[in-house]
Design a protein around this motif. Structure first.
Motif, PDB file in Angstrom:
ATOM      1  N   ASP A 152       0.809  -1.225   0.000  1.00  0.00           N
ATOM      2  CA  ASP A 152       0.000   0.000   0.000  1.00  0.00           C
ATOM      3  C   ASP A 152       0.842   1.276   0.000  1.00  0.00           C
ATOM      4  OD1 ASP A 152       1.000  -0.229   2.580  1.00  0.00           O
ATOM      5  OD2 ASP A 152      -0.921   0.171   3.573  1.00  0.00           O
ATOM      6  N   ALA A 153       2.144   1.168  -0.144  1.00  0.00           N
ATOM      7  CA  ALA A 153       3.015   2.352  -0.136  1.00  0.00           C
ATOM      8  C   ALA A 153       2.738   3.229  -1.357  1.00  0.00           C
ATOM      9  CB  ALA A 153       4.483   1.934  -0.118  1.00  0.00           C
ATOM     10  N   PRO A 154       2.716   4.544  -1.152  1.00  0.00           N
ATOM     11  CA  PRO A 154       2.454   5.446  -2.280  1.00  0.00           C
ATOM     12  C   PRO A 154       3.689   5.767  -3.125  1.00  0.00           C
ATOM     13  CG  PRO A 154       2.619   6.700  -0.261  1.00  0.00           C
ATOM     14  CD  PRO A 154       2.740   5.255   0.121  1.00  0.00           C
ATOM     15  N   SER A 155       4.862   5.362  -2.665  1.00  0.00           N
ATOM     16  CA  SER A 155       6.090   5.667  -3.416  1.00  0.00           C
ATOM     17  C   SER A 155       7.068   4.495  -3.332  1.00  0.00           C
ATOM     18  CB  SER A 155       6.746   6.940  -2.881  1.00  0.00           C
ATOM     19  OG  SER A 155       7.062   6.793  -1.513  1.00  0.00           O
ATOM     20  N   TYR A 156       8.105   4.557  -4.135  1.00  0.00           N
ATOM     21  CA  TYR A 156       9.155   3.535  -4.202  1.00  0.00           C
ATOM     22  C   TYR A 156       8.637   2.176  -4.660  1.00  0.00           C
ATOM     23  CZ  TYR A 156      12.121   6.808  -1.632  1.00  0.00           C
ATOM     24  OH  TYR A 156      12.837   7.904  -1.242  1.00  0.00           O
ATOM     25  N   ARG A 157       7.513   2.157  -5.329  1.00  0.00           N
ATOM     26  CA  ARG A 157       6.910   0.899  -5.776  1.00  0.00           C
ATOM     27  C   ARG A 157       7.791   0.183  -6.803  1.00  0.00           C
ATOM     28  NH1 ARG A 157       1.451   0.768  -4.214  1.00  0.00           N
ATOM     29  NH2 ARG A 157       0.797  -0.440  -6.011  1.00  0.00           N
ATOM     30  N   PHE A 158       8.628   0.927  -7.511  1.00  0.00           N
ATOM     31  CA  PHE A 158       9.541   0.335  -8.497  1.00  0.00           C
ATOM     32  C   PHE A 158      10.571  -0.574  -7.837  1.00  0.00           C
ATOM     33  CE2 PHE A 158      11.322   4.398  -7.208  1.00  0.00           C
ATOM     34  CZ  PHE A 158      12.660   4.101  -6.970  1.00  0.00           C
ATOM     35  N   MET A 159      10.706  -0.498  -6.501  1.00  0.00           N
ATOM     36  CA  MET A 159      11.673  -1.318  -5.780  1.00  0.00           C
ATOM     37  C   MET A 159      11.097  -2.672  -5.378  1.00  0.00           C
ATOM     38  SD  MET A 159      13.650   1.628  -3.629  1.00  0.00           S
ATOM     39  CE  MET A 159      15.253   0.812  -3.545  1.00  0.00           C
ATOM     40  N   GLY A 160       9.835  -2.903  -5.695  1.00  0.00           N
ATOM     41  CA  GLY A 160       9.197  -4.169  -5.366  1.00  0.00           C
ATOM     42  C   GLY A 160       8.436  -4.091  -4.057  1.00  0.00           C
ATOM     43  N   PHE A 161       7.713  -5.179  -3.778  1.00  0.00           N
ATOM     44  CA  PHE A 161       6.884  -5.241  -2.583  1.00  0.00           C
ATOM     45  C   PHE A 161       7.395  -6.304  -1.620  1.00  0.00           C
ATOM     46  CE2 PHE A 161       3.795  -3.709  -5.851  1.00  0.00           C
ATOM     47  CZ  PHE A 161       3.691  -2.417  -5.351  1.00  0.00           C
ATOM     48  N   VAL A 162       7.260  -6.009  -0.338  1.00  0.00           N
ATOM     49  CA  VAL A 162       7.740  -6.897   0.718  1.00  0.00           C
ATOM     50  C   VAL A 162       7.270  -8.339   0.533  1.00  0.00           C
ATOM     51  CG1 VAL A 162       7.614  -7.359   3.212  1.00  0.00           C
ATOM     52  CG2 VAL A 162       8.097  -5.038   2.391  1.00  0.00           C
ATOM     53  N   PRO A 163       5.977  -8.614   0.282  1.00  0.00           N
ATOM     54  CA  PRO A 163       5.541 -10.013   0.166  1.00  0.00           C
ATOM     55  C   PRO A 163       6.263 -10.815  -0.929  1.00  0.00           C
ATOM     56  CG  PRO A 163       3.632  -8.593   0.460  1.00  0.00           C
ATOM     57  CD  PRO A 163       4.819  -7.689   0.231  1.00  0.00           C
ATOM     58  N   ALA A 164       6.618 -10.168  -2.029  1.00  0.00           N
ATOM     59  CA  ALA A 164       7.330 -10.887  -3.098  1.00  0.00           C
ATOM     60  C   ALA A 164       8.694 -11.351  -2.607  1.00  0.00           C
ATOM     61  CB  ALA A 164       7.489  -9.997  -4.328  1.00  0.00           C
ATOM     62  N   PHE A 165       9.364 -10.516  -1.832  1.00  0.00           N
ATOM     63  CA  PHE A 165      10.676 -10.897  -1.311  1.00  0.00           C
ATOM     64  C   PHE A 165      10.555 -11.920  -0.186  1.00  0.00           C
ATOM     65  CE2 PHE A 165      11.737  -7.135  -3.680  1.00  0.00           C
ATOM     66  CZ  PHE A 165      12.922  -7.516  -4.288  1.00  0.00           C
ATOM     67  N   GLU A 166       9.510 -11.802   0.633  1.00  0.00           N
ATOM     68  CA  GLU A 166       9.279 -12.832   1.655  1.00  0.00           C
ATOM     69  C   GLU A 166       9.077 -14.191   0.995  1.00  0.00           C
ATOM     70  OE1 GLU A 166       7.194 -10.223   5.223  1.00  0.00           O
ATOM     71  OE2 GLU A 166       5.914 -11.064   3.650  1.00  0.00           O
ATOM     72  N   LYS A 167       8.293 -14.221  -0.073  1.00  0.00           N
ATOM     73  CA  LYS A 167       8.040 -15.479  -0.783  1.00  0.00           C
ATOM     74  C   LYS A 167       9.336 -16.062  -1.347  1.00  0.00           C
ATOM     75  CE  LYS A 167       5.163 -17.533  -4.356  1.00  0.00           C
ATOM     76  NZ  LYS A 167       4.090 -17.332  -5.327  1.00  0.00           N
ATOM     77  N   ALA A 168      10.295 -15.181  -1.690  1.00  0.00           N
ATOM     78  CA  ALA A 168      11.578 -15.627  -2.243  1.00  0.00           C
ATOM     79  C   ALA A 168      12.590 -15.982  -1.153  1.00  0.00           C
ATOM     80  CB  ALA A 168      12.154 -14.542  -3.155  1.00  0.00           C
ATOM     81  N   GLY A 169      12.177 -15.911   0.121  1.00  0.00           N
ATOM     82  CA  GLY A 169      13.049 -16.325   1.210  1.00  0.00           C
ATOM     83  C   GLY A 169      13.833 -15.210   1.876  1.00  0.00           C
ATOM     84  N   PHE A 170      13.586 -13.967   1.502  1.00  0.00           N
ATOM     85  CA  PHE A 170      14.264 -12.834   2.138  1.00  0.00           C
ATOM     86  C   PHE A 170      13.669 -12.581   3.516  1.00  0.00           C
ATOM     87  CE2 PHE A 170      15.460 -12.280  -2.170  1.00  0.00           C
ATOM     88  CZ  PHE A 170      16.492 -11.357  -2.261  1.00  0.00           C
ATOM     89  N   THR A 171      14.505 -12.050   4.409  1.00  0.00           N
ATOM     90  CA  THR A 171      14.092 -11.718   5.770  1.00  0.00           C
ATOM     91  C   THR A 171      14.263 -10.225   5.994  1.00  0.00           C
ATOM     92  OG1 THR A 171      14.850 -13.877   6.538  1.00  0.00           O
ATOM     93  CG2 THR A 171      14.554 -12.171   8.207  1.00  0.00           C
ATOM     94  N   GLU A 172      13.259  -9.603   6.585  1.00  0.00           N
ATOM     95  CA  GLU A 172      13.353  -8.177   6.899  1.00  0.00           C
ATOM     96  C   GLU A 172      14.300  -7.980   8.072  1.00  0.00           C
ATOM     97  OE1 GLU A 172      10.546  -4.464   8.288  1.00  0.00           O
ATOM     98  OE2 GLU A 172       9.632  -6.056   7.080  1.00  0.00           O
ATOM     99  N   ILE A 173      15.249  -7.058   7.901  1.00  0.00           N
ATOM    100  CA  ILE A 173      16.221  -6.794   8.976  1.00  0.00           C
ATOM    101  C   ILE A 173      16.180  -5.357   9.463  1.00  0.00           C
ATOM    102  CG2 ILE A 173      17.780  -8.643   8.262  1.00  0.00           C
ATOM    103  CD1 ILE A 173      19.589  -6.322   7.124  1.00  0.00           C
ATOM    104  N   GLY A 174      15.338  -4.523   8.866  1.00  0.00           N
ATOM    105  CA  GLY A 174      15.254  -3.139   9.312  1.00  0.00           C
ATOM    106  C   GLY A 174      14.541  -2.271   8.299  1.00  0.00           C
ATOM    107  N   ALA A 175      14.622  -0.968   8.537  1.00  0.00           N
ATOM    108  CA  ALA A 175      13.984   0.002   7.657  1.00  0.00           C
ATOM    109  C   ALA A 175      15.037   0.917   7.062  1.00  0.00           C
ATOM    110  CB  ALA A 175      12.953   0.818   8.433  1.00  0.00           C
TER     111      ALA A 175
END
Length: 188
Positions: A152-175
């Motif tokens: 739902d972010a209004p900007s930086y959408r060209f960088m991809g979305f969190v769920p797509a990276f979670e599905k690929a096995g990435f882990t969130e480590i910060g902001a």
């Protein structure tokens, strides 16, 4: 030396080099493509930022390609350039917000995607992420980092979305700033 292509179903992924730079140019000048930025938003130096028009950004990107600097992958379909993912060593970008590298880490970063509007919703980004990770691994990366936003972010959408990276096995480590998340995949 160009790396071999990576196949994924009906797509082939090739790194951008001086040898296929015409395909990169064709992709970035196609209807709806990001010809305004030439994927220089996170790459340009302070001096380069002074020349902030599309033509200047294109010249800056072409200079990197001609110098052999890794910049990303083109997805080809039936031999035609179709989509783009920016994947390169983190040090070739300006500060993206990730943590300092640990000793022995070779970090590559995914910072941008472009898929033609008529092809969105087909899962192309998942294939671009997988190809980018494979390419980084083949080039010696030990970690792949990404900086996506919530859907739902209004900007930086060209960088991809969190769920797509979670599905690929990435882990969130910060902001990184207000919207972007820093996500990592250890290639160990």
């Amino acid at each position: 030396m160009a790396r071999p292509s990576v196949s994924s179903h009906d797509l082939t992924f090739r790194p951008v080099t001086a040898g296929n730079r015409v395909d990169f140019e064709a992709l970035f000048t196609s209807p709806g493509a990001p010809k305004h930025c030439w994927c220089m938003v996170w790459r340009r130096t302070a001096a380069e930022a002074r020349n902030n028009d599309s033509a200047g950004r294109k010249r800056q990107m072409m200079a990197r390609i001609d110098a052999g600097t890794p910049v990303g992958l083109i997805a080809y379909e039936a031999g035609n350039p179709l989509a783009w993912v920016s994947i390169a060593p983190r040090e070739t970008y300006r500060n993206l917000g990730g943590p300092e590298a640990n000793p022995g880490e070779e970090i590559w970063s995914i910072v941008c995607f472009w898929v033609p509007r008529k092809r969105r919703g087909e899962g192309m980004v998942y294939r671009l992420i997988a190809a980018a990770v494979d390419h980084a691994r083949d080039a010696g990366a030990t970690v792949v980092e990404a900086y996506p936003v919530p859907p739902d972010a209004p900007s930086y959408r060209f960088m991809g979305f969190v769920p797509a990276f979670e599905k690929a096995g990435f882990t969130e480590i910060g902001a990184a700033g207000i919207r972007r998340r820093v996500m990592r995949l250890d290639l160990g």
